[in-house]
Design a protein around this motif. Sequence first.
Motif, PDB file in Angstrom:
ATOM      1  N   GLN A  72      46.264  50.509  42.250  1.00  8.73           N
ATOM      2  CA  GLN A  72      47.199  49.852  43.122  1.00  8.73           C
ATOM      3  C   GLN A  72      46.601  49.466  44.744  1.00  8.73           C
ATOM      4  N   GLU A 122      43.609  49.024  45.131  1.00  9.30           N
ATOM      5  CA  GLU A 122      42.649  47.920  45.024  1.00  9.30           C
ATOM      6  C   GLU A 122      43.269  46.422  44.969  1.00  9.30           C
ATOM      7  N   LYS A 123      44.582  46.527  44.273  1.00 11.06           N
ATOM      8  CA  LYS A 123      45.386  45.334  44.130  1.00 11.06           C
ATOM      9  C   LYS A 123      45.672  44.906  45.703  1.00 11.06           C
ATOM     10  N   GLN A 124      46.081  45.786  46.606  1.00  8.93           N
ATOM     11  CA  GLN A 124      46.513  45.665  47.901  1.00  8.93           C
ATOM     12  C   GLN A 124      45.046  44.884  48.661  1.00  8.93           C
ATOM     13  N   VAL A 166      42.621  43.313  47.440  1.00 10.63           N
ATOM     14  CA  VAL A 166      42.624  41.783  46.823  1.00 10.63           C
ATOM     15  C   VAL A 166      43.613  40.778  47.591  1.00 10.63           C
ATOM     16  N   ASP A 167      44.614  41.329  47.686  1.00 14.86           N
ATOM     17  CA  ASP A 167      45.690  40.403  48.278  1.00 14.86           C
ATOM     18  C   ASP A 167      45.485  40.372  49.956  1.00 14.86           C
ATOM     19  N   LYS A 168      44.989  41.255  50.448  1.00 17.01           N
ATOM     20  CA  LYS A 168      44.436  41.135  51.711  1.00 17.01           C
ATOM     21  C   LYS A 168      43.252  40.304  51.886  1.00 17.01           C
ATOM     22  N   ILE A 204      42.558  37.747  49.928  1.00 17.34           N
ATOM     23  CA  ILE A 204      42.998  36.413  49.398  1.00 17.34           C
ATOM     24  C   ILE A 204      43.829  35.711  50.900  1.00 17.34           C
ATOM     25  N   ASP A 205      44.587  36.661  51.415  1.00 10.52           N
ATOM     26  CA  ASP A 205      45.464  36.133  52.401  1.00 10.52           C
ATOM     27  C   ASP A 205      44.406  35.868  53.759  1.00 10.52           C
ATOM     28  N   ASN A 206      43.455  36.587  53.965  1.00 17.41           N
ATOM     29  CA  ASN A 206      42.445  36.246  54.866  1.00 17.41           C
ATOM     30  C   ASN A 206      41.624  35.059  54.780  1.00 17.41           C
ATOM     31  N   TYR A 264      42.290  32.475  52.988  1.00 15.17           N
ATOM     32  CA  TYR A 264      43.225  31.280  52.443  1.00 15.17           C
ATOM     33  C   TYR A 264      43.117  29.927  53.564  1.00 15.17           C
TER      34      TYR A 264
END
Length: 140
Positions: free
Chosen positions: A55, A57-59, A61-63, A65-67, A69
């Motif tokens: 969980q 690690e997923k957060q 990865v999302d961060k 990706i956001d940074n 983009y």
Amino acid sequence: MEKGGYKNLTPRDIDEMTEVYQRQFKGETITNICKDIGLERSTYYRRKENPQWKQIEKQLVDKLIDNAYDEIMNTVILEAKKGSHPHAKLYLDVTGRLKSTKEVRREQEERRANGSSTSPLDISELKRLVEEDKKLRRVK
């Protein structure tokens, strides 16, 4: 103990796993990172399977990706402006503006059926793109 036989990760465990994750993302090997921070590789791999870590690690990865983009999109736009067809296509696809050939043909046929081959909006947009292209060519 958590469900499934996994022990809850301590804040220190999470910090170590986060450091391994970030350094691995930068290209370092698991072996070197674990050796450097004094973490057994078997411990790392056991923690990596922990649902709590998955969980986190997923957060992470999302961060990431956001940074990334905005930076990625700026690069795509710059390359598209330089005339790169794949970058232009990617930009149009990501922004939802990419149309299939069938869709374009259908729109053209609808315009013809309505008595106009192009709309004033299409012509003004084309003029704007031509002017933008001319400016870009002068800059090169």
